[in-house]
Design a protein around this motif. Structure first.
Motif, PDB file in Angstrom:
ATOM      1  N   GLU A 156     -54.252 -12.004 -14.670  1.00 52.87           N
ATOM      2  CA  GLU A 156     -54.231 -13.024 -13.618  1.00 52.87           C
ATOM      3  C   GLU A 156     -53.020 -13.940 -13.723  1.00 52.87           C
ATOM      4  OE1 GLU A 156     -56.998 -16.687 -11.885  1.00 52.87           O
ATOM      5  OE2 GLU A 156     -57.660 -15.514 -13.624  1.00 52.87           O
ATOM      6  N   VAL A 157     -52.686 -14.382 -14.943  1.00 55.33           N
ATOM      7  CA  VAL A 157     -51.603 -15.354 -15.101  1.00 55.33           C
ATOM      8  C   VAL A 157     -50.281 -14.695 -15.488  1.00 55.33           C
ATOM      9  CG1 VAL A 157     -53.223 -17.186 -15.689  1.00 55.33           C
ATOM     10  CG2 VAL A 157     -52.166 -15.847 -17.527  1.00 55.33           C
ATOM     11  N   GLY A 158     -50.307 -13.387 -15.790  1.00 56.76           N
ATOM     12  CA  GLY A 158     -49.077 -12.690 -16.141  1.00 56.76           C
ATOM     13  C   GLY A 158     -48.497 -13.132 -17.467  1.00 56.76           C
ATOM     14  N   ALA A 159     -49.356 -13.302 -18.475  1.00 59.47           N
ATOM     15  CA  ALA A 159     -48.912 -13.775 -19.780  1.00 59.47           C
ATOM     16  C   ALA A 159     -49.708 -13.083 -20.876  1.00 59.47           C
ATOM     17  CB  ALA A 159     -49.068 -15.293 -19.864  1.00 59.47           C
ATOM     18  N   ALA A 160     -49.545 -13.552 -22.106  1.00 63.00           N
ATOM     19  CA  ALA A 160     -50.281 -13.000 -23.248  1.00 63.00           C
ATOM     20  C   ALA A 160     -51.415 -13.946 -23.620  1.00 63.00           C
ATOM     21  CB  ALA A 160     -49.352 -12.807 -24.432  1.00 63.00           C
ATOM     22  N   VAL A 161     -52.581 -13.400 -23.865  1.00 66.24           N
ATOM     23  CA  VAL A 161     -53.752 -14.189 -24.258  1.00 66.24           C
ATOM     24  C   VAL A 161     -54.177 -13.745 -25.651  1.00 66.24           C
ATOM     25  CG1 VAL A 161     -56.127 -14.818 -23.699  1.00 66.24           C
ATOM     26  CG2 VAL A 161     -54.468 -14.422 -21.860  1.00 66.24           C
ATOM     27  N   SER A 162     -54.369 -14.707 -26.547  1.00 67.02           N
ATOM     28  CA  SER A 162     -54.672 -14.389 -27.943  1.00 67.02           C
ATOM     29  C   SER A 162     -55.902 -15.137 -28.428  1.00 67.02           C
ATOM     30  CB  SER A 162     -53.476 -14.762 -28.842  1.00 67.02           C
ATOM     31  OG  SER A 162     -52.295 -14.125 -28.419  1.00 67.02           O
ATOM     32  N   LEU A 163     -56.528 -14.577 -29.455  1.00 62.64           N
ATOM     33  CA  LEU A 163     -57.657 -15.216 -30.132  1.00 62.64           C
ATOM     34  C   LEU A 163     -57.313 -15.273 -31.609  1.00 62.64           C
ATOM     35  CD1 LEU A 163     -60.621 -16.281 -29.912  1.00 62.64           C
ATOM     36  CD2 LEU A 163     -61.347 -13.963 -30.504  1.00 62.64           C
ATOM     37  N   CYS A 190     -52.776 -18.992 -24.739  1.00 65.07           N
ATOM     38  CA  CYS A 190     -52.060 -18.226 -23.725  1.00 65.07           C
ATOM     39  C   CYS A 190     -50.596 -18.623 -23.824  1.00 65.07           C
ATOM     40  CB  CYS A 190     -52.609 -18.525 -22.331  1.00 65.07           C
ATOM     41  SG  CYS A 190     -51.826 -17.540 -21.021  1.00 65.07           S
ATOM     42  N   SER A 191     -49.711 -17.635 -23.900  1.00 66.94           N
ATOM     43  CA  SER A 191     -48.290 -17.930 -24.059  1.00 66.94           C
ATOM     44  C   SER A 191     -47.471 -17.114 -23.072  1.00 66.94           C
ATOM     45  CB  SER A 191     -47.829 -17.617 -25.483  1.00 66.94           C
ATOM     46  OG  SER A 191     -48.080 -16.257 -25.815  1.00 66.94           O
ATOM     47  N   GLY A 192     -46.332 -17.675 -22.699  1.00 68.16           N
ATOM     48  CA  GLY A 192     -45.449 -17.003 -21.753  1.00 68.16           C
ATOM     49  C   GLY A 192     -44.038 -17.519 -21.895  1.00 68.16           C
ATOM     50  N   PRO A 193     -43.076 -16.863 -21.272  1.00 62.25           N
ATOM     51  CA  PRO A 193     -41.673 -17.268 -21.378  1.00 62.25           C
ATOM     52  C   PRO A 193     -41.417 -18.599 -20.678  1.00 62.25           C
ATOM     53  CG  PRO A 193     -41.931 -15.494 -19.791  1.00 62.25           C
ATOM     54  CD  PRO A 193     -43.253 -15.643 -20.468  1.00 62.25           C
ATOM     55  N   ALA A 194     -40.809 -19.529 -21.402  1.00 53.29           N
ATOM     56  CA  ALA A 194     -40.536 -20.851 -20.837  1.00 53.29           C
ATOM     57  C   ALA A 194     -39.573 -20.768 -19.657  1.00 53.29           C
ATOM     58  CB  ALA A 194     -39.960 -21.759 -21.916  1.00 53.29           C
ATOM     59  N   SER A 195     -38.743 -19.737 -19.638  1.00 51.69           N
ATOM     60  CA  SER A 195     -37.760 -19.606 -18.561  1.00 51.69           C
ATOM     61  C   SER A 195     -38.412 -19.321 -17.216  1.00 51.69           C
ATOM     62  CB  SER A 195     -36.763 -18.488 -18.896  1.00 51.69           C
ATOM     63  OG  SER A 195     -37.451 -17.275 -19.159  1.00 51.69           O
ATOM     64  N   SER A 196     -39.595 -18.726 -17.215  1.00 53.84           N
ATOM     65  CA  SER A 196     -40.260 -18.403 -15.951  1.00 53.84           C
ATOM     66  C   SER A 196     -41.640 -19.051 -15.811  1.00 53.84           C
ATOM     67  CB  SER A 196     -40.410 -16.889 -15.802  1.00 53.84           C
ATOM     68  OG  SER A 196     -41.165 -16.350 -16.869  1.00 53.84           O
ATOM     69  N   MET A 197     -42.175 -19.598 -16.885  1.00 50.97           N
ATOM     70  CA  MET A 197     -43.469 -20.282 -16.846  1.00 50.97           C
ATOM     71  C   MET A 197     -43.288 -21.672 -17.440  1.00 50.97           C
ATOM     72  SD  MET A 197     -46.122 -17.218 -17.967  1.00 50.97           S
ATOM     73  CE  MET A 197     -47.580 -18.201 -17.547  1.00 50.97           C
ATOM     74  N   GLY A 198     -43.001 -22.635 -16.582  1.00 53.19           N
ATOM     75  CA  GLY A 198     -42.723 -23.990 -17.029  1.00 53.19           C
ATOM     76  C   GLY A 198     -43.975 -24.754 -17.433  1.00 53.19           C
ATOM     77  N   GLU A 199     -43.774 -25.996 -17.860  1.00 52.86           N
ATOM     78  CA  GLU A 199     -44.887 -26.825 -18.319  1.00 52.86           C
ATOM     79  C   GLU A 199     -45.939 -27.012 -17.239  1.00 52.86           C
ATOM     80  OE1 GLU A 199     -43.742 -30.493 -20.115  1.00 52.86           O
ATOM     81  OE2 GLU A 199     -42.062 -29.613 -21.219  1.00 52.86           O
ATOM     82  N   ASP A 200     -45.511 -27.174 -15.990  1.00 52.19           N
ATOM     83  CA  ASP A 200     -46.467 -27.399 -14.918  1.00 52.19           C
ATOM     84  C   ASP A 200     -47.382 -26.200 -14.724  1.00 52.19           C
ATOM     85  OD1 ASP A 200     -44.252 -25.917 -14.103  1.00 52.19           O
ATOM     86  OD2 ASP A 200     -44.466 -26.505 -11.997  1.00 52.19           O
ATOM     87  N   VAL A 201     -46.845 -24.987 -14.926  1.00 60.10           N
ATOM     88  CA  VAL A 201     -47.672 -23.786 -14.798  1.00 60.10           C
ATOM     89  C   VAL A 201     -48.788 -23.802 -15.831  1.00 60.10           C
ATOM     90  CG1 VAL A 201     -47.693 -21.261 -14.995  1.00 60.10           C
ATOM     91  CG2 VAL A 201     -45.799 -22.414 -13.830  1.00 60.10           C
ATOM     92  N   PHE A 202     -48.453 -24.173 -17.049  1.00 62.02           N
ATOM     93  CA  PHE A 202     -49.457 -24.185 -18.114  1.00 62.02           C
ATOM     94  C   PHE A 202     -50.458 -25.323 -17.932  1.00 62.02           C
ATOM     95  CE2 PHE A 202     -46.524 -21.284 -20.055  1.00 62.02           C
ATOM     96  CZ  PHE A 202     -47.356 -20.462 -20.802  1.00 62.02           C
TER      97      PHE A 202
END
Length: 275
Positions: free
Chosen positions: A120-127, A244-256
Motif C-alpha cells: 500500500e505505501v510502497g516501502a519496507a515493513v519490519s518487525l 516502516c522505512s523508505g527512501p528519503a528522496s522520494s518519501m519525505g517526512e510529511d509522507v511518514f
C-alpha cells in the motif's frame, strides 16, 4: 534477599559493555556470556571474522578468544576456514534463529498484514525486538517498488539511530530507559555525534505521548526515513516493534507523518490485541 553483586571474575575488566553492570555472580556464567559475545560480533554483511576482529569487537583477551572460537567450532556454531584463517557462522546459529522465529506466533499473524501495508505505501515493513543495545529484525517485507537498503532477518540497528529503537525506549520504564541511555552513551563515545544522536532520540521519545510512534529522519542513513510503533506481544508480553522505512528522496517526512504512521499504528493495535 541478599543484594546482587557485580561480576568480578578474572579478566572481567575487559568484559563487553553490553553485559549488565549489576548481576548476581553466583548465577552469572561468565564463560557462557563471553561465548555469546563472540557470536554477536558478527554484523550484517560479515561472512568471515578472524581472531583480531573478535578481540577488537568484544574487548576480550586473545587467548580467551582462541579458546572460545575453538569451542564454538567444535559445537557447530562456528566454522573455521583454514585457507583464510577466519571463522564463519555455522548451522548451529541458524537452528537457534529458526527456533526463535518458529516460536513467534505473532510473526505468523503479522506477515500478511505487513505484506499488505508494504504494498500500500510502497516501502519496507519490519518487525523487531530488543537484543542488547540494538534492535534485531525478525522479519522484513518489501513492496515490489521499495528502494530501501536491504535489511533482512537478523539485521541489527542501534537504539539511538533507528525509529525501532526509539519506539522501544519510549515504552519501557523510566529507570530502565535511563540505564540504557547511559550504556548507549558509553558505547557511542563522548563525541558530538554521539551526543547529537542521544538528543534526537530523547526528542522522539518525548514526542511519543503525542504521536504514538517514533520517527527517524535521515538519522540512521542519509537517504532513509522511518517510523516505528511498539506493541505488547499477546503471547508472552514482551515488547515488539513494527517499523516502516523508505527512501528519503522520494518519501519525505510529511509522507511518514500523515500517511504511513496512522496505518502503522492501526496495525500495531491489531497485533497487540490478537490472541
Amino acid at each position: 534477599m541478599a543484594a546482587s553483586t557485580a561480576v568480578s571474575s578474572p579478566g572481567s575488566a575487559a568484559r563487553p559493555s553490553a553485559w549488565p553492570d549489576d548481576v548476581d555472580e553466583r548465577k552469572f556464567v561468565v564463560a557462557l556470556a563471553r561465548g555469546l559475545e563472540l557470536l554477536r560480533a558478527f554484523r550484517p554483511g560479515d561472512t568471515l571474522l578472524g581472531n583480531r576482529d573478535f578481540v577488537a569487537r568484544t574487548g576480550l583477551p586473545k587467548a580467551t578468544v582462541n579458546r572460545l572460537a575453538y569451542t564454538l567450532t567444535v559445537l557447530g556454531y562456528l566454522r573455521f576456514d583454514e585457507a583464510l584463517g577466519k571463522y564463519a557462522l555455522d548451522a548451529g546459529v541458524l537452528s537457534l534463529g529458526f527456533g526463535l522465529l518458529a516460536g513467534t506466533d505473532t510473526l505468523e499473524l503479522a506477515r500478511p498484514h505487513m505484506r499488505a501495508l508494504a504494498r500500500e505505501v510502497g516501502a519496507a515493513v519490519s518487525l523487531g525486538c530488543r537484543d542488547g543495545l540494538d534492535m534485531i529484525y525478525l522479519e522484513t517485507i518489501r513492496s515490489e517498488t521499495a528502494l530501501t537498503l536491504g535489511l533482512a532477518s537478523g539485521s541489527r540497528l542501534s537504539m539511538l539511530t533507528s525509529s525501532m529503537g526509539r519506539a522501544y525506549l519510549a515504552v519501557i520504564g523510566e529507570d530502565e530507559r535511563n540505564a540504557l541511555f547511559a550504556e548507549l552513551a558509553q558505547a557511542a563515545g563522548k563525541g558530538q555525534a554521539g551526543a547529537g544522536l542521544a538528543q534526537a532520540a530523547r526528542r522522539e521519545i518525548e514526542a511519543f505521548a503525542r504521536d504514538g510512534c517514533c520517527f527517524s529522519f535521515r538519522d540512521w542513513h542519509e537517504d532513509v526515513n522511518a517510523v516505528a510503533v511498539p506493541f505488547r506481544d499477546p503471547r508472552d508480553g514482551r515488547w515488539l516493534v513494527l517499523s516502516c522505512s523508505g527512501p528519503a528522496s522520494s518519501m519525505g517526512e510529511d509522507v511518514f507523518r500523515e500517511r504511513v504512521a496512522p496505518r502503522l499504528r492501526a496495525l500495531a493495535r491489531r497485533l497487540g490485541q490478537s490472541r
